[in-house]
Design a protein around this motif. Structure first.
Motif, PDB file in Angstrom:
ATOM      1  N   ARG A1236       0.822  -1.215   0.000  1.00  0.00           N
ATOM      2  CA  ARG A1236       0.000   0.000   0.000  1.00  0.00           C
ATOM      3  C   ARG A1236       0.850   1.256   0.000  1.00  0.00           C
ATOM      4  O   ARG A1236       0.340   2.356  -0.130  1.00  0.00           O
ATOM      5  CB  ARG A1236      -0.977  -0.001   1.182  1.00  0.00           C
ATOM      6  N   PHE A1237       2.174   1.111   0.180  1.00  0.00           N
ATOM      7  CA  PHE A1237       3.024   2.297   0.187  1.00  0.00           C
ATOM      8  C   PHE A1237       3.786   2.474  -1.126  1.00  0.00           C
ATOM      9  O   PHE A1237       4.616   3.353  -1.241  1.00  0.00           O
ATOM     10  CB  PHE A1237       4.026   2.221   1.345  1.00  0.00           C
ATOM     11  N   ASP A1429     -11.428   5.455   6.493  1.00  0.00           N
ATOM     12  CA  ASP A1429     -10.159   4.770   6.346  1.00  0.00           C
ATOM     13  C   ASP A1429      -9.161   5.195   7.427  1.00  0.00           C
ATOM     14  O   ASP A1429      -7.995   5.469   7.142  1.00  0.00           O
ATOM     15  CB  ASP A1429      -9.613   5.120   4.942  1.00  0.00           C
ATOM     16  N   ASN A1430      -9.672   5.281   8.669  1.00  0.00           N
ATOM     17  CA  ASN A1430      -8.820   5.626   9.831  1.00  0.00           C
ATOM     18  C   ASN A1430      -8.110   6.966   9.716  1.00  0.00           C
ATOM     19  O   ASN A1430      -7.165   7.223  10.448  1.00  0.00           O
ATOM     20  CB  ASN A1430      -7.751   4.550  10.065  1.00  0.00           C
ATOM     21  N   GLU A1432      -6.074   7.804   7.631  1.00  0.00           N
ATOM     22  CA  GLU A1432      -4.660   7.599   7.306  1.00  0.00           C
ATOM     23  C   GLU A1432      -4.427   7.974   5.860  1.00  0.00           C
ATOM     24  O   GLU A1432      -3.824   7.234   5.104  1.00  0.00           O
ATOM     25  CB  GLU A1432      -4.268   6.131   7.558  1.00  0.00           C
ATOM     26  N   TRP A1434      -2.640  10.447   4.717  1.00  0.00           N
ATOM     27  CA  TRP A1434      -1.203  10.628   4.482  1.00  0.00           C
ATOM     28  C   TRP A1434      -0.392  10.338   5.727  1.00  0.00           C
ATOM     29  O   TRP A1434       0.794  10.082   5.666  1.00  0.00           O
ATOM     30  CB  TRP A1434      -0.893  12.032   3.958  1.00  0.00           C
ATOM     31  N   HIS A1436       0.159   7.791   8.755  1.00  0.00           N
ATOM     32  CA  HIS A1436      -0.212   6.458   9.206  1.00  0.00           C
ATOM     33  C   HIS A1436       0.208   6.256  10.658  1.00  0.00           C
ATOM     34  O   HIS A1436       1.184   6.847  11.103  1.00  0.00           O
ATOM     35  CB  HIS A1436       0.454   5.394   8.333  1.00  0.00           C
ATOM     36  N   THR A1437      -0.532   5.417  11.345  1.00  0.00           N
ATOM     37  CA  THR A1437      -0.181   5.105  12.735  1.00  0.00           C
ATOM     38  C   THR A1437       0.262   3.656  12.797  1.00  0.00           C
ATOM     39  O   THR A1437      -0.463   2.767  12.351  1.00  0.00           O
ATOM     40  CB  THR A1437      -1.412   5.290  13.645  1.00  0.00           C
ATOM     41  N   LYS A1463       3.973   7.576  14.484  1.00  0.00           N
ATOM     42  CA  LYS A1463       3.202   8.195  13.411  1.00  0.00           C
ATOM     43  C   LYS A1463       4.152   8.608  12.304  1.00  0.00           C
ATOM     44  O   LYS A1463       5.164   9.269  12.570  1.00  0.00           O
ATOM     45  CB  LYS A1463       2.459   9.413  13.920  1.00  0.00           C
ATOM     46  N   SER A1465       4.910   7.861   7.724  1.00  0.00           N
ATOM     47  CA  SER A1465       4.420   7.209   6.519  1.00  0.00           C
ATOM     48  C   SER A1465       5.610   6.744   5.703  1.00  0.00           C
ATOM     49  O   SER A1465       6.749   7.061   6.018  1.00  0.00           O
ATOM     50  CB  SER A1465       3.563   8.169   5.706  1.00  0.00           C
ATOM     51  N   ASN A1591      -4.738  12.496  14.105  1.00  0.00           N
ATOM     52  CA  ASN A1591      -4.966  12.069  12.717  1.00  0.00           C
ATOM     53  C   ASN A1591      -6.172  12.791  12.137  1.00  0.00           C
ATOM     54  O   ASN A1591      -6.199  13.144  10.966  1.00  0.00           O
ATOM     55  CB  ASN A1591      -5.191  10.555  12.652  1.00  0.00           C
ATOM     56  N   SER A1595      -5.971  15.384   8.913  1.00  0.00           N
ATOM     57  CA  SER A1595      -6.442  14.643   7.742  1.00  0.00           C
ATOM     58  C   SER A1595      -6.946  15.575   6.652  1.00  0.00           C
ATOM     59  O   SER A1595      -7.511  16.631   6.922  1.00  0.00           O
ATOM     60  CB  SER A1595      -7.577  13.714   8.159  1.00  0.00           C
TER      61      SER A1595
END
Length: 2006
Positions: A1236-1237, A1429-1430, A1432, A1434, A1436-1437, A1463, A1465, A1591, A1595
């Motif tokens: 996913r990255f 989507d949490n 996230e 940009w 991410h936790t 935290k 990405s 977040n 966001s």
């Protein structure tokens, strides 16, 4: 082309006579010659030939009939034999010996021996010669034949033959080997046909090029459909499963039997239509043995409770699901008396759990009286029932005002498919007899007795207990009997179909101290009945069921006693029980019926022993080919393996042997011979037969490595064989096997498809089509096979019915599969896959045979005469049949078994270590078929017999000696593992892998501190000796076991998981070249117990060492890694191809770091590592002050595999830098998939790609109803191409340069409204526009909830439509993407229409009308995070973990191991990137790919938390309630709103907002908790929810303050955000580098290439209109996701529903909390005051009810004097409850006509919540209560009529209950008033007193008669008048007939008075009125009497006078 039948002999004929045979095929018959005068054997020895023109079909039949020949009369049939020619077609030759069946289809003893050969068209006859027969061949034929088939059949060189001849056999051995071959299909053995597996060898690239499919089919030669070409399966293990080995089972640990947490929650809402007069009902809820009661409601038949009960359990699933939930209503229960039961309802927990969402919501339970089954239903209780296990979360359907009229019949508390009208039925459980019981008492006393008295008693006193639906019944005790005979039946009476799914039958041992279970069997009623149209009632047997449990040796305290209770997998055979079950539906109208439901035990008619099938001798053979991986803990004493089937073979504690069947003596001829060679280890059997050898000789184990031993069998493999006798019920097992075969194939195919989707291989849809085709073929095969020996005498009713229903199911499944196959397209694969999973479940369900026959086989490992570990193999898996589909899946195959510890010892970590690994060959079949029993063994062995001198071929060997062995080298390429189990307290492991192959093992090196080791190591196993033929090993190599361990410096290594693999085999004569070699790396799933514990990436190859030795092997040409010592890396062809990637890491900050070794973390740093390279973050100097990093982006370059699936994981570690250069690991996180990255640069060649996708996505959002609530200012997105929008000439084109217009049309709305108003006049006066000042936030909230419910309802409705639509789509094919969009639009329009029109069945006041008037917000039924989507997008936790991964018992869950969060990405991309990316405007090279991210400096924020309400809280007090209040924690702020707790509420409305100032990043985790207030002691936590504010704050979805639907500056919908829409829009455009916003002309704004239009004016509070741009700006924001590149969905104004969790009960929700959070940065303008969401105060009303008159009241009393019927009528009424405010009129005495006059006024003041339609009452629950509790009850007015009695209780006559919101309008006159008005049968207009204010009319009063039917008992004329409290104050009236505004006295007849107070009046009115003539007559009579008396009195005197005076 011809079919040859060679009929040899028919034996065991009866009597003497002439015999003739008739053989029929394809309607043409041949007769044999007549054999004269033959006795029991007829040697026909004749061959018949049929020339055939067309190929023989595999389903065709051959029939042979044997007759007694008679010259004079017609021939008499002895028996016939039918055979399906499937095997013949496949093998071309089959020899069969089988019994005949007579004309009743019963099996007879006579058997025949026949050989069938078939010469096919293509000349591929089998490779058999005419002479290939048992016993009649000469050695020359033997030799010729064997040379012909050399490479295929085992060859051994016995000394008796010249050794120069390759491959000859001793005569006895070859015979059965030959015929045995035929058991397996020709295809797989590679006879001279093309090898079927060739095209689908897993090693070729499995992608089929886009060839024309038909074309391809021709290529593949065998007519193989390319769709069924299988691709590599899930693990390499399952790929090439062929004929000699069966799949091992990876999961080790028994899953059942382990206790889990469960919570059963029941809400009792109300009861209706309770039978009985004037009751005081209480509802009792009982789950298992726990009971809870509601409060008591007085004098009502429809009480309202709304009480919530929770039951917590910690038991195993089996126990849980059998618990009964019982809901019963009790009348007048109090402290002194238990009350009388009105009715009850019961169902088991399993039924609830199997419902969708594990719950019934707002359903009506039907009450019935168990003591009176002839009575009808006793009422309804409305309740919610839910069962939650750990990790289930229940979606609570939204509980807002229940406006929909309760349709009781449509919402019954019954699972789908159960009829509403259930009937009473009797369940007869017949218990006949049992066998093979173990001894259950110590033998001490028995031995004493035996010594003194000489009697030898059986040591068990059994009885049978049956549990069903909460009741139990037991048979009598049979003293001292191992084979008890009961012939009793236990009878249960219950409603049918029952809601309890399982019946428990238990054999128990009666004991003076305590009875213990011997064995338990569960009867699943779903498996023995079928509820379809052609279904059948539950029926079973008479049949034997086998019971399994603990080992049979008797100990006083059996540690495995639970197994005997039916918990967990039994480890030994305990007994078998013959039982039957039948059900009879009762005719309750029958007067003779006993109406009680008590359990009864009666005698049952005994059945014949033969009814369960004819006893047959079965033969079980086993050969132990390998025993390795024996746990070292078991010591090095000699080890032996014992195999048992039932009690046969159990030498140690079998004890009571089943009696041998008697009729065995008749055909003793050949058995006499067998007697001579009894092997010494078993007693000589009376039947004269070969003895059994059930255990292997003891052998000392040898050391494999430090954990495991192995037994050195080498070339000598021990065998066991057991003879046993069982009823012949093979057909049952055969049918189950056919179904299992179909299911296994389906499962394997589905796994393939899933794997293809997962690994993104092309064409998964083709594979799925193939799977479906196989399924439909399998279903058709079932038909032709399963229908055999129908008329068998021992077939039970269940056998016949199950067969029929299986046939029906499979027929429909076959058809469904066929039609599904046509629908499988690339985009529907996933949905269709789900449907196929249903097929699989159904097949598995059908295959489970409820009537057992042959018990399972147990293999025990014994050491020192102690049982250590076992394996259990179902007998059906080993059962032999000549039809391939019926063959058990492990029959005549080598099965890898892993032995496990028995019972509880096998739970947890003990169950993960393998006790022993066996390679075991098993065969089970009838003794008479046993000539084939060695056919599946690897070839190349000689047999060793127990007695050498007799060369009897039928005698099984006691061991096999292999003469053929091959030398191999195994290369294990261990590349890497990922997501392993954390075995150390640091949260990491030091993993190494141990590879086992046969009896060797090797280890990889240990890699320290990682969960994702890359070993990159090749292990070479040399000098492997494998026994058997080379070609068989090519197909079927032994499996490799790989175990992963964690190296500990102290103690032994910890087990971390295990997986299996099959190596790829290369023969010496094969070339090492593509496509097969070198092998590819594959992922193998690692299991630890039943849980997955990571993946291993590896490849394995097994290379044969040819005659030239190792020189022939492919060279090991990798560099030997010198740094790592002599470790060989994985060679080049196998290791993945690498290319250069750059990994950019965004370091944002660390959060919530816990202490490490009691010290706080002060200076943390993050290390990132991937594939040996890595980067470190900057150091955080003071974690307390600022936990963010100051350098945001760093990068490193690394070589990663081209294939993304092989990417190694990336490890994130946090270390704390302490003084003196020390580092401590704080925690770590492994990113297992970088997918996913990965950043893929966009393909510039497709210019409009981005836009199109965005548009499609936008449409998708619309379809999903993202914006479906329709309101003023609804946004209509005009996206059809080429449609001009009014006056604006801009078109919408689908490319990135055009402009799209979005406009808001208000004019239409207004027209709509006007139209509606006009229409409304005709129906009902339209509800007036709600006054702005009347509306508050709650109006908006309730309107939104209605919308949400409406949407849910539509989703349910449209679910069905969608499927139909989908099928239509499939036929259309794809006609370009536009198609989808139009469709999306259409469905959206439909939705709008639907929402606006009120739902069906709702009255005219339905809330549907309000929709267009109110602004709404979005109510999310789950957390906001799951919707976005949490957050996230940009940032991410990553959770940092530390400590060992928990096993179930120590339960350290992921939450408990979390020690903080990182935290940041990642961005991974191939270098170099295309240049144009870096050339974009504003590209900042220091941020790399992370452009435009905000600064991470500390920021002060005002956090505003609004808490709306909580639902379904877990009770915290003994009374089943809680006193909840809110507590909020954020950083150092801790708010406890303790003084505002809400008393005794589980659904409290809080309606509060809290303001907290916080500074990110230090304080970013918000905890909102609900506590229970306690007067004494500390307050308990009910549950809490945690929200990561940071977040949300950062966001791009802008979760700081939700975007409202419309913009207004005042009123209930005031704009909350300090920034106006236009400012927000400007800012978003700036941040996203979007061109815009350009405002103008008014009502229009342009952003990028989109134009939005909308209203251009706004009204302020004074009604002035001003121009504004805010509306259009808002419409742009609400469609921000349509903006190219920068767009994303913005969070709307909302309320989210968050589950409350309690750390003490992990995973089980404790209720839900509805809230929302706003955040405002402090450096921006301050926001306004918080919204007022405080709970609505109920409005005060007064209801005035005037009771004018009654009429037609039933007359209850008989007059004291006159006997006339009359009633003393009074009317009682109440609103809140009888206790609180009942009011009675005065009494109208002595009404003779049922008419009463009252003119009486009641006054009911009450507080009312209009939004919820509830009356609010506050009162103390009891005298001990601390404070008042608030109750909400429905607004219902109850009116009752009573008959007043002076000396006894008043009699209740009838009642009516009027729901003030919707009750029938009263009739104008008494005549028009009918009973139907109340029952709702006639269509009476419903009125609401809150709208009408004043209503007058006649209403019927009803009561139930003896037959529980409603009858009319009177009518009442009343007037209802509703006033608000203010109006009532202005206009007061008096109660009853008092001042002010008194009512006039009623004009009652003179007869209305009390008789004993006015005696004269009563004389006047009653006596004189009725009896005046009678009275006059009486008076006359009296006068006459008086005269006469006087006359008599005076006569004597007068006479005397006369006489004297004469």
């Amino acid at each position: 082309m011809a079919l040859f039948i060679h009929l040899k002999t028919v034996s065991q004929l009866r009597g003497r006579g002439d015999r003739i045979a008739k053989v029929t095929f394809r309607g043409q018959s041949f007769y044999s010659r007549v054999l004269e005068n033959c006795e029991d054997v007829a040697n026909f020895d004749e061959t018949f030939r049929w020339p055939v023109a067309s190929d023989i079909d595999r389903h065709e039949m051959l029939e042979i009939q044997i007759f007694n020949y008679s010259k004079v009369f017609s021939n008499k049939l002895i028996g016939s034999f039918r055979m399906v020619l499937q095997k013949v077609v496949e093998e071309n030759r089959v020899e069969v010996t089988d019994t005949l069946i007579d004309d009743n289809n019963a099996i007879i003893k006579t058997s025949l021996n026949v050989e069938v050969r078939y010469q096919a068209t293509d000349g591929t006859v089998g490779f058999w010669d005419d002479g290939d027969f048992l016993g009649d061949e000469t050695l020359q034929e033997e030799e010729k034949d064997s040379q012909e088939t050399d490479g295929l059949l085992p060859s051994s060189l016995p000394s008796s033959l010249p050794s120069s001849r390759p491959g000859s056999w001793p005569p006895g051995e070859k015979s059965f080997r030959r015929a045995g071959r035929s058991v397996f299909s020709a295809m797989k053995l590679g006879k001279n046909r093309p090898h079927k597996e060739e095209p689908q060898r897993q090693d070729e690239p499995a992608v089929l090029e886009m060839e024309d499919l038909d074309h391809l089919a021709i290529h593949l030669g065998d007519g193989l459909d390319p769709d069924s070409v299988s691709l590599a399966s899930v693990t390499a293990l399952t790929t090439n499963v062929s004929n000699k080995r069966s799949k091992p089972d990876i999961k080790m640990e028994p899953s059942t039997g382990r206790p889990m947490d469960y919570q059963v929650s029941v809400t009792v809402i109300e009861a209706r239509q309770l039978v009985g007069l004037n009751m005081d009902p209480v509802v009792c809820v009982e789950v298992g043995d726990d009971k809870k009661y509601t409060s008591m409601k007085e004098s009502t038949n429809c009480p309202y409770y709304n009480e919530y009960f929770v039951f917590d359990f910690h038991v195993s699933p089996d126990v849980m699901f059998d618990k009964i939930i019982k809901i019963s209503v009790i009348h007048s229960k109090n402290l002194l008396r238990s009350g009388t039961l009105v009715g009850s309802f019961k169902m088991d927990v399993g039924t609830v759990y199997s419902q969708p969402e594990h719950q019934f919501h707002h359903k009506w339970a039907i009450l019935s009286d168990p003591d009176d089954i002839s009575a009808g239903l006793k009422g309804y209780v409305k309740c919610d029932v839910a069962v939650v296990g750990k990790g289930d979360n229940i979606k609570t359907p939204h509980k807002a005002n229940e406006t929909d009229e309760d349709d009781i019949e449509g919402n019954l508390l019954l699972p789908e498919g159960v009829p509403a009208e259930r009937q009473w039925a009797r369940f007869y459980v017949k218990i006949y007899r049992a066998e093979g019981l173990p001894r259950m008492n110590t033998s001490l006393m028995a031995n004493v007795k035996k010594a003194f008295i000489g009697e030898n008693k059986d040591l068990v006193d059994p009885y049978v207990q049956v549990f069903f639906a909460g009741q139990k019944g037991k048979t009598s005790v049979q003293k001292s009997s191992y084979e008890p005979l009961w012939n009793e039946q236990v009878v249960f009476t219950d409603l049918f179909p029952p809601l309890c799914k399982r019946m428990k039958v238990q054999i128990r041992d009666s004991d003076k101290v305590n009875d213990v279970a011997i064995g338990t069997h569960f009867i699943d009623l779903r498996k023995i009945s079928n509820d379809g149209d052609k279904g059948f009632l539950p029926t079973l047997g008479p049949a034997w069921v086998n019971m399994y449990g603990s080992t049979r040796n008797y100990t006083l305290l059996d540690e495995h006693q639970d197994l005997n209770e039916g918990l967990g997998e039994g480890v030994s055979f305990r007994a078998r029980l013959m039982l039957g079950l039948s059900v009879e539906i009762l005719d309750t109208s029958n007067p003779e019926l006993t109406s009680s439901t008590e359990v009864q035990v009666e005698q049952a008619t005994p059945v014949l022993e033969s009814c369960t099938g004819r006893m047959e001798e079965f033969f079980l053979f086993g050969a132990f080919l390998e025993a390795s991986m024996i746990d070292r803990k078991n010591g090095d004493k000699p080890i032996t393996f014992e195999v048992t089937i039932g009690n046969y073979g159990n030498e140690v504690d079998g004890l009571s042997r089943p009696q041998r069947p008697r009729p065995r003596k008749e055909h003793g001829d050949e058995e006499e011979v067998d007697l001579i060679q009894h092997s010494s280890d078993d007693e000589g059997d009376d039947g004269g037969d070969l003895a059994s050898v059930s255990s292997t000789p003891p052998m000392r184990p040898q050391i494999t490595n430090r954990n495991y031993f192995h037994l050195p069998y080498l070339e000598c493999k021990p065998c066991i064989y057991i003879k046993s006798w069982w009823p012949d019920q093979r057909r049952r097992l055969y049918n189950a096997n056919i179904l299992d075969h179909i299911a296994d194939k389906l499962e394997e195919g589905l796994n393939d498809v899933q794997e293809m989707i997962k690994t993104e291989k092309s064409y998964p849809e083709r594979r799925l089509r193939g799977v479906l085709e196989e399924l439909s073929n399998g279903c058709h095969r079932f038909f032709s096979l399963a229908d055999k020996d129908q008329g068998h005498s021992s077939r039970t009713k269940l056998d016949r019915e199950r067969l029929k229903s299986c046939m029906r199911e499979l027929e429909s499944m076959g058809q469904q599969a066929k039609s599904l196959r046509a629908q499988v397209k690339q985009h529907t694969v996933r949905d269709k896959l789900r449907l196929c999973q249903n097929f699989l479940q159904k097949l598995r369900f059908l295959a489970d045979e409820p009537q057992h026959s042959i018990p399972d086989i147990f293999i025990w490992m014994m050491s020192n005469n102690k049982r250590i570990a076992y394996a259990r193999v179902p007998s059906k898996d080993l059962l032999f049949s000549i039809v391939e589909e019926e063959l058990g899946k492990d029959c005549a195959k080598v099965k890898t078994l892993f032995l496990k510890l028995p019972g509880k010892r096998g739970f947890g970590s003990a169950g993960w270590t393998v006790q022993a690994k066996l390679e075991l060959y098993l065969w089970l079949g009838l003794s008479k078929q046993r000539k084939d029993f060695l056919c599946g063994l690897p070839c190349g062995f000689e047999e060793v017999k127990a007695a050498q001198d007799l060369g009897l071929h039928s005698f099984p060997p006691i061991s096999l000696v292999y003469t053929k062995k091959q030398a191999f080298q195994l290369r294990a390429h261990m590349y890497q593992a990922r997501s392993l189990f954390a075995a150390d307290s640091s949260g990491l492991s030091d993993p190494f892998a141990r590879v086992f192959f046969i009896n060797q093992s090797q280890c990889t090196e240990v890699l320290n501190e990682t969960l994702c080791p890359t070993w990159d190591q090749m292990l070479v196993f040399d000098n492997l000796e494998l026994y058997g033929e080379a070609h068989e090993l090519w197909d079927d190599p032994p499996i490799i076991v790989i175990e992963i361990y964690d190296q500990d410096s102290m103690g032994k290594a910890d087990f971390m998981g295990r997986t299996f693999a099959k190596p790829l085999v290369k023969m010496a004569d094969e070339a090492y070249c593509p496509p097969r070699f070198p092998p590819q790396l594959e992922y193998y799933q690692i299991y630890r117990g039943n849980a997955t514990a990571g993946d291993l990436l590896a490849a394995f190859e097994l290379l044969q060492i040819g005659p030239a030795g190792k020189a022939d092997l492919p060279p090991i040409n990798g560099p030997v890694d010198m740094d790592r010592g002599p470790i060989m890396p994985v060679p080049v062809g196998i290791r993945p191809v690498l290319s250069k990637y750059r990994v950019e890491v965004l370091f944002w900050g660390l959060r919530d770091l816990k202490r490490v070794n009691l010290a706080q973390v002060d200076r943390p740093r993050v290390d990132i590592e991937c594939a040996g390279k890595g980067v470190q973050s900057s150091l955080i100097h003071n974690y307390k002050k600022n936990p963010n990093f100051n350098t945001l982006v760093k990068w490193f370059e690394v070589d990663l595999p081209e294939n993304e699936l092989l990417h190694p994981p990336l490890n994130i570690r946090v270390v704390d830098c302490r003084a003196f250069g020390r580092y401590t690991l704080v925690g770590s996180h492994a990113v297992s998939s970088l997918r996913r990255f990965i950043y893929r640069p966009p393909d510039r060649s497709a210019p409009n790609w981005n836009t199109t996708v965005r548009l499609l996505w936008g449409c998708h959002m619309l379809c999903n109803g993202g914006l479906s609530s329709h309101s003023p200012g609804e946004v209509v997105v005009s996206m059809e191409p080429e449609v001009p929008v009014k006056k604006l000439e801009t078109m919408v084109k689908l490319d990135a340069t055009s402009d799209a217009v979005v406009k808001v049309d208000v004019a239409e709305e207004e027209k709509e409204k006007k139209k509606k108003k006009k229409k409304g006049i005709t129906e009902e006066p339209e509800e007036e526009e709600p006054d702005e000042s009347m509306l508050d936030w709650w109006s908006k909230y309730f309107a939104s909830i209605d919308t949400m419910k409406e949407q849910l309802r539509q989703q349910e409705n449209s679910g069905a439509d969608l499927e139909e639509k989908e099928e239509a789509d499939n036929t259309e094919g794809l006609k370009g993407p536009m198609k989808g969009k139009e469709k999306a639009r259409a469905t959206k329009e439909e939705k709008k229409k639907r929402i606006q029109s009120p739902g069906p069945g709702q009255g005219s006041e339905a809330p549907g009308k309000k929709k267009p008037k109110l602004d709404e917000l979005k109510v999310y039924s789950k957390e906001l995070e799951s919707e976005f989507d949490n957050f996230e997008d940009w940032l991410h936790t990553f959770n940092l973990l530390r400590g060992k991964t928990g096993d179930d018992e120590d339960g350290s869950t992921e939450e408990e191991r979390t020690v903080g969060r990182f935290k940041g990405s990642l961005c991974v991309y191939k270098v170099p990137l295309p240049e144009d990316i870096s050339r974009e405007a504003g590209y900042d090279p220091t941020f790399g790919m992370f452009q435009g991210i905000p600064s991470n400096d500390p920021i002060n924020v005002l956090v505003r938390v609004y808490v709306v309400r909580a639902t379904d809280l877990h009770p915290a007090d003994i009374n089943g309630k809680a006193d909840p209040y809110i507590a909020i924690r954020l950083g150092k702020t801790d708010i406890r709103d303790k003084e505002n707790y809400i008393s005794k509420q589980l659904n409290p409305i809080f309606g509060k907002s809290f303001d907290i100032e916080a500074s990110f990043p230090m304080e970013s985790l918000l905890t909102v908790a609900v506590y229970d207030w306690d007067l004494v002691g500390t307050d308990d936590l009910i549950g809490e929810t945690k929200i990561d504010l940071e977040n949300r704050f950062y966001s791009r979805h802008r979760a700081t303050c939700g975007i409202a639907q419309t913009y207004s500056t005042h009123g209930y919908n005031i704009w909350r955000d300090p920034m106006k829409p236009s400012q927000i829009l400007t800012r978003l455009c700036k941040e996203g580098k979007v061109d815009g916003p350009h405002f103008g002309p008014p009502g229009r704004v342009k952003v990028a290439n989109r134009v939005f239009t909308g209203p251009s004016e706004i009204e302020d509070e004074n009604g002035q209109r001003k121009p504004t741009d805010e509306h259009v700006a808002l419409s742009a924001l609400r469609h921000w996701e349509d903006i190219p590149r920068a767009g994303c969905r913005l969070v709307p104004e909302h309320v989210e529903t968050r589950p409350l969790l309690n750390p003490d009960k992990p995973g089980i929700e404790q209720g839900h909390l509805e809230l929302w959070v706003d955040m405002f940065p402090m450096d921006m303008p301050a926001p306004g005051t918080p919204l007022d969401i405080s709970p609505r105060k109920p409005k005060k009303y007064e209801l005035r009810v005037i009771v004018w008159n009654t009429d037609e009241v039933v007359l209850e009393d008989d007059d004291f004097f006159t006997g006339e019927k009359s009633s003393d009528i009074f009317v009682r009424g109440w609103l809140k409850g009888q206790q609180e405010d009942k009011q009675d009129t005065d009494v109208h005495y002595h009404s003779l006509t049922g008419e009463g006059n009252f003119n009486w006024r009641y006054l009911f003041p009450f507080d009312y919540l209009a939004a919820e339609e509830r009356i609010v009452i506050s009162k103390k629950e009891s005298m001990f209560s601390w404070d008042e509790t608030e109750y909400k009850i429905p607004a219902r007015l109850t009116l009752q009529i009573w008959d007043a009695d002076h000396f006894s209780a008043d009699d209740f006559l009838g009642a009516i209950e009027l729901d003030l919101n919707r009750f029938p309008r009263g009739a104008k006159t008494a005549k028009q008033c009918t009973m139907e008005m109340a029952a709702g049968e006639v269509d009476v207009p419903l009125v609401s007193i809150f709208k009408q204010k004043r209503v007058k009319g006649w209403w019927p009063l009803l009561a139930r008669n003896e037959n529980d039917e409603f009858e009319l008992t009177g009518k009442v004329e009343a007037e209802l008048h509703l006033l608000t409290a203010e109006e009532a104050e202005k206009n007061p009236v008096g109660l009853a007939r008092n001042e002010p505004d008194p009512l006039e006295k009623p004009n009652r007849p003179d007869t209305s008075f009390v008789w004993f107070l006015n005696p004269l009046k009563s004389a006047r009115y009653f006596l004189w009125h009725t009896y005046r003539w009678l009275l006059l007559k009486l008076l006359l009579l009296l006068l006459l009497l008086l005269l006469f008396t006087l006359f008599l009195y005076s006569v004597p005197g007068y006479l005397a006078k006369k006489i004297i005076g004469a």
